[in-house]
Motif scaffolding. Structure first.
Motif, mmCIF file in Angstrom:
data_model
loop_
_atom_site.group_PDB
_atom_site.id
_atom_site.type_symbol
_atom_site.label_atom_id
_atom_site.label_comp_id
_atom_site.label_asym_id
_atom_site.label_seq_id
_atom_site.Cartn_x
_atom_site.Cartn_y
_atom_site.Cartn_z
ATOM 1 N N LEU B 218 48.517 181.084 57.835
ATOM 2 C CA LEU B 218 47.605 180.805 58.938
ATOM 3 C C LEU B 218 48.227 181.172 60.264
ATOM 4 O O LEU B 218 49.441 181.215 60.416
ATOM 5 C CB LEU B 218 47.234 179.326 58.953
ATOM 6 N N LYS B 219 47.352 181.445 61.238
ATOM 7 C CA LYS B 219 47.823 181.533 62.614
ATOM 8 C C LYS B 219 46.907 180.690 63.477
ATOM 9 O O LYS B 219 45.708 180.594 63.235
ATOM 10 C CB LYS B 219 47.917 182.992 63.094
ATOM 11 N N GLY B 220 47.516 180.060 64.465
ATOM 12 C CA GLY B 220 46.801 179.140 65.334
ATOM 13 C C GLY B 220 47.835 178.351 66.091
ATOM 14 O O GLY B 220 48.995 178.757 66.177
ATOM 15 N N MET B 221 47.416 177.198 66.618
ATOM 16 C CA MET B 221 48.347 176.360 67.364
ATOM 17 C C MET B 221 49.516 175.948 66.451
ATOM 18 O O MET B 221 49.283 175.393 65.385
ATOM 19 C CB MET B 221 47.581 175.118 67.835
ATOM 20 N N PRO B 222 50.776 176.253 66.845
ATOM 21 C CA PRO B 222 51.894 175.889 65.971
ATOM 22 C C PRO B 222 52.049 174.372 65.814
ATOM 23 O O PRO B 222 51.748 173.614 66.735
ATOM 24 C CB PRO B 222 53.117 176.507 66.649
ATOM 25 N N ILE B 223 52.519 173.977 64.640
ATOM 26 C CA ILE B 223 52.711 172.555 64.329
ATOM 27 C C ILE B 223 54.193 172.232 64.489
ATOM 28 O O ILE B 223 55.045 172.930 63.948
ATOM 29 C CB ILE B 223 52.273 172.292 62.862
ATOM 30 N N HIS B 224 54.472 171.171 65.237
ATOM 31 C CA HIS B 224 55.875 170.823 65.506
ATOM 32 C C HIS B 224 56.325 169.579 64.741
ATOM 33 O O HIS B 224 55.543 168.646 64.567
ATOM 34 C CB HIS B 224 56.099 170.596 67.002
ATOM 35 N N PHE B 225 57.611 169.604 64.370
ATOM 36 C CA PHE B 225 58.209 168.463 63.687
ATOM 37 C C PHE B 225 58.778 167.495 64.713
ATOM 38 O O PHE B 225 59.196 167.926 65.790
ATOM 39 C CB PHE B 225 59.366 168.931 62.801
ATOM 40 N N ILE B 226 58.819 166.208 64.373
ATOM 41 C CA ILE B 226 59.456 165.225 65.250
ATOM 42 C C ILE B 226 60.967 165.499 65.279
ATOM 43 O O ILE B 226 61.569 165.635 66.321
ATOM 44 C CB ILE B 226 59.164 163.774 64.795
ATOM 45 N N HIS B 227 61.580 165.564 64.074
ATOM 46 C CA HIS B 227 62.982 165.998 63.988
ATOM 47 C C HIS B 227 63.014 167.107 62.957
ATOM 48 O O HIS B 227 62.159 167.158 62.095
ATOM 49 C CB HIS B 227 63.929 164.920 63.450
ATOM 50 N N SER B 228 64.059 167.935 63.023
ATOM 51 C CA SER B 228 64.168 168.913 61.953
ATOM 52 C C SER B 228 64.859 168.218 60.789
ATOM 53 O O SER B 228 65.947 167.675 60.908
ATOM 54 C CB SER B 228 64.953 170.130 62.414
ATOM 55 N N LYS B 229 64.174 168.140 59.670
ATOM 56 C CA LYS B 229 64.702 167.471 58.478
ATOM 57 C C LYS B 229 64.582 168.433 57.320
ATOM 58 O O LYS B 229 63.648 169.220 57.257
ATOM 59 C CB LYS B 229 63.875 166.211 58.166
ATOM 60 N N GLU B 230 65.541 168.342 56.398
ATOM 61 C CA GLU B 230 65.476 169.175 55.194
ATOM 62 C C GLU B 230 64.677 168.419 54.145
ATOM 63 O O GLU B 230 64.884 167.228 53.926
ATOM 64 C CB GLU B 230 66.887 169.431 54.656
ATOM 65 N N ASP B 255 48.218 181.593 42.761
ATOM 66 C CA ASP B 255 49.490 182.110 42.215
ATOM 67 C C ASP B 255 50.718 181.420 42.797
ATOM 68 O O ASP B 255 51.822 181.940 42.706
ATOM 69 C CB ASP B 255 49.612 183.627 42.492
ATOM 70 N N ARG B 256 50.529 180.243 43.368
ATOM 71 C CA ARG B 256 51.642 179.500 43.993
ATOM 72 C C ARG B 256 52.759 179.221 42.990
ATOM 73 O O ARG B 256 52.540 179.147 41.782
ATOM 74 C CB ARG B 256 51.127 178.150 44.503
ATOM 75 N N GLN B 257 53.965 178.993 43.503
ATOM 76 C CA GLN B 257 55.077 178.502 42.699
ATOM 77 C C GLN B 257 54.808 177.022 42.409
ATOM 78 O O GLN B 257 54.202 176.346 43.230
ATOM 79 C CB GLN B 257 56.378 178.588 43.476
ATOM 80 N N PRO B 258 55.308 176.522 41.279
ATOM 81 C CA PRO B 258 55.064 175.102 40.967
ATOM 82 C C PRO B 258 55.758 174.143 41.928
ATOM 83 O O PRO B 258 55.338 173.005 42.072
ATOM 84 C CB PRO B 258 55.621 174.914 39.560
ATOM 85 N N THR B 259 56.857 174.588 42.572
ATOM 86 C CA THR B 259 57.575 173.693 43.476
ATOM 87 C C THR B 259 57.839 174.408 44.795
ATOM 88 O O THR B 259 57.896 175.635 44.838
ATOM 89 C CB THR B 259 58.942 173.280 42.884
ATOM 90 N N GLY B 260 58.005 173.635 45.851
ATOM 91 C CA GLY B 260 58.260 174.237 47.154
ATOM 92 C C GLY B 260 59.064 173.302 48.039
ATOM 93 O O GLY B 260 59.064 172.086 47.835
ATOM 94 N N GLY B 261 59.739 173.886 49.017
ATOM 95 C CA GLY B 261 60.631 173.087 49.840
ATOM 96 C C GLY B 261 60.194 172.903 51.284
ATOM 97 O O GLY B 261 60.946 172.377 52.091
ATOM 98 N N TYR B 262 58.965 173.338 51.615
ATOM 99 C CA TYR B 262 58.498 173.137 52.993
ATOM 100 C C TYR B 262 57.708 171.825 53.083
ATOM 101 O O TYR B 262 56.941 171.508 52.170
ATOM 102 C CB TYR B 262 57.578 174.284 53.430
ATOM 103 N N PRO B 263 57.859 171.109 54.205
ATOM 104 C CA PRO B 263 57.105 169.856 54.372
ATOM 105 C C PRO B 263 55.592 170.102 54.330
ATOM 106 O O PRO B 263 55.103 171.116 54.802
ATOM 107 C CB PRO B 263 57.550 169.373 55.752
ATOM 108 N N LYS B 264 54.886 169.130 53.775
ATOM 109 C CA LYS B 264 53.441 169.230 53.576
ATOM 110 C C LYS B 264 52.728 168.392 54.623
ATOM 111 O O LYS B 264 52.892 167.173 54.649
ATOM 112 C CB LYS B 264 53.063 168.676 52.209
ATOM 113 N N ILE B 265 51.933 169.036 55.443
ATOM 114 C CA ILE B 265 51.136 168.254 56.415
ATOM 115 C C ILE B 265 49.852 167.768 55.763
ATOM 116 O O ILE B 265 49.290 166.745 56.145
ATOM 117 C CB ILE B 265 50.859 169.053 57.714
ATOM 118 N N GLY B 266 49.374 168.499 54.774
ATOM 119 C CA GLY B 266 48.108 168.095 54.162
ATOM 120 C C GLY B 266 47.845 168.750 52.838
ATOM 121 O O GLY B 266 48.647 169.557 52.336
ATOM 122 N N GLN B 267 46.697 168.366 52.269
ATOM 123 C CA GLN B 267 46.254 168.890 50.989
ATOM 124 C C GLN B 267 44.752 169.141 51.105
ATOM 125 O O GLN B 267 43.991 168.208 51.382
ATOM 126 C CB GLN B 267 46.544 167.864 49.887
#
Lengths: 229, 324
Positions: B218-230, B255-267
């Motif tokens: 997506l492109k649009g208003m960027p979403i910011h994290f409160i802190h950078s966390k892994e 065709d997504r991978q079954p697992t992912g490491g990016y934080p999820k804002i929604g579903q």
């Protein structure tokens, strides 16, 4: 029912959270639960996916009249209560790796990053026993724990567009093996001639979550013989 | 005996409802991007609703039928013609050995589905006929269809033309201009700033041309994290909205991978996945927060709708059987 452990990933998947820290003991609990659900599935169960600290259970909401989330949470509570303690059996799998520079494109870079010789990197890489936490990313890709911190190295600044199947790499504190050719940013230190996919068999992958692996250095000649045998 | 690809189109793959049971081995589920349209293509023909079909994306192929058969088209409107004669989506179409179906660029939406009555004669790979492009498994030799491919079919059927069709309203979501995609809070929803959470629900987003069957970027208003966390890698599913460090969300697709490491804002809620899958690059849409209860109710209603359409079509085919 301790609801805070359950998160609705979607209308047909519940993620069970086992807490923040990852450990081999926790992984064993996660894999034991997965196995117990698979061996004695509830009506509507589809599959489960383990990760470092979670087990995600997929189900078919059609099998539930209403509020399937709540009903599946109750079922999961029962499995968790009745769960036998960590009876998960680990296998030890030895994976031959050729660390020759023609396969280990970044061995030199990993060595100089850590002020080590390439021989020292190879030795440290094959000394430890690694734990397979789970598979993901691509078919058969193992997420491994247990690497010596002295050979850690940051990801490549510019990821490679094609890493050959069998490549063994390092990214940060992790080591891993690419079962199929794919793009990626890992530092490649060697290659195994062993196939991590066996798509005609059950299970279709050579490694399973919970396995222990050891890397064993082989010569280029042994690599080529392995491939042709 | 089958269907022959004579012009390629942009991306045509064999898909069913997906490959379940092997995500823990690292295999993607894959399956149709728009499973609503895909199931209706089968229901029109009284097939099992999960029968494998062709998913044709952006630009459709041209296909010659090498036997008499009954087909259906649903989803995106690719201006279908059989032997130069205009035909319609959403109904059974009788074709003869040697007839040619031509499809063009989708007028709206992205994915069009072609089902064959009786199904495609292809082997299952790990319980599914879905093509997984990255792993190169399933479907037709694990790849997209190219000129010269002949996809075998199971049962040739001779039939006169059919005079009934499904309501075009069932596919209204594909050409709608006012697009709202409803979502549930993701597991890391609290990791994002209040301002970003607000932007996420009020600002317009578009999909970019870097989108594919794995994910819509997506492109649009960027979403910011409160802190950078892994985040430790964990399971993801169809419609998971991840936010990488760039702040531009990625929605995981078939065709997504079954697992992912990016934080999820929604579903994305289940009933809005079809709509989302048909959103074209540069088409704007907004997100609207939903609740699990609402999403479950909508999903149940959608299932009931599918069942009643199935009952209607089965009756039509019973009549056809009697009159044959």
């Amino acid at each position: 029912m301790n609801r805070q452990h359950y998160h609705a990933l979607s209308e047909n998947a519940i993620m069970i959270d086992f807490g923040k820290q990852l450990s081999i003991e926790k992984n064993a609990r996660i894999l034991t639960l997965a196995e117990q659900i698979a061996n004695n599935p509830f009506l509507g169960f589809v599959e489960s996916v383990p990760s470092y600290t979670t087990l995600t259970v997929y189900y078919n909401p059609i099998n539930f009249h209403q509020d399937s989330f709540k009903q599946v949470c109750l079922l999961l509570d029962t499995y968790l209560t009745e769960m036998e303690e960590n009876n998960y059996q680990s296998r030890i799998v030895t994976i031959p790796v050729c660390y020759d520079e023609s396969f280990g494109f970044d061995l030199e870079e990993v060595a100089s990053h850590n002020n080590l010789s390439t021989e020292q990197v190879i030795n440290l890489h094959q000394t430890n026993e690694y734990h397979v936490f789970f598979l993901g990313f691509t078919p058969g890709f193992p997420f491994l724990g247990g690497m010596d911190a002295r050979i850690a190295a940051p990801r490549k600044k510019i990821p490679r567009t094609n890493i050959p199947a069998g490549s063994v790499g390092i990214a940060g504190q992790q080591t891993g093996i690419y079962p199929i050719a794919s793009p990626g940013g890992w530092q490649i230190i060697g290659r195994t001639p062993m196939s991590l996919l066996q798509i005609k068999q059950q299970p279709p992958t050579m490694l399973k979550p919970g396995d222990k692996i050891k890397f064993q250095s082989i010569s280029k000649q042994a690599f080529l013989n392995f491939t042709s045998s | 005996m089958g269907i022959r690809i004579i012009e390629e189109g942009l991306l045509t793959t064999v898909q069913d409802l997906g490959r379940f049971g092997y995500q823990s081995s690292g295999f993607s589920v894959s399956g149709a991007m728009d499973s609503w349209a895909m199931q209706l293509a089968n229901i029109i023909l009284d097939n099992d609703k999960g029968e494998a079909v062709l998913e044709m994306s952006f630009i459709g192929p041209s296909i010659t039928f090498e036997a008499d058969m009954i087909i259906s088209l649903t989803g995106a409107d690719m201006s279908p013609k059989i032997n130069e004669k205009v035909v319609k989506n959403g109904k059974p179409l009788s074709v003869k050995n040697g007839d040619t179906l031509t499809l063009r660029t989708a007028k709206s939406g992205i994915h069009c589905y072609l089902a064959i009555k009786g199904g495609l004669d292809l082997p299952n790979f790990l319980n599914s006929k879905s093509t997984s492009l990255r792993a190169q498994v399933g479907g037709f030799h694990g790849r997209k269809l190219v000129v010269g491919d002949i996809i075998p079919i199971l049962t040739p059927i001779q039939a006169a033309s059919f005079n009934w069709s499904l309501s075009p309203f069932l596919f209204d979501y594909i050409s709608s201009n006012d697009l709202t995609i409803r979502f549930l809070e993701g597991r890391q929803y609290d990791w994002f700033t209040n301002q970003s959470k607000q932007h996420f629900e009020t600002e317009a987003y578009q999909t970019t041309t870097q989108s594919d069957r794995m994910g819509y970027r997506l492109k649009g208003m960027p979403i910011h994290f409160i802190h950078s966390k892994e985040l430790l890698t964990e399971a993801t599913t169809f419609g998971t909205i991840q936010v990488p460090a760039s702040g531009q969300p990625i929605i995981l697709m078939a065709d997504r991978q079954p697992t992912g490491g990016y934080p999820k804002i929604g579903q994305v809620i289940n009933v809005d996945l079809a709509t989302l899958s048909q959103v074209r690059p540069s088409q704007s849409f907004t997100f609207l927060k939903s609740t699990l209860k609402e999403a479950q109710t909508l999903m149940n209603t959608r299932q009931q709708q599918l069942s009643s359409l199935q009952t209607f079509c089965t009756l039509k085919w019973k009549e056809w059987d009697r009159c044959k």
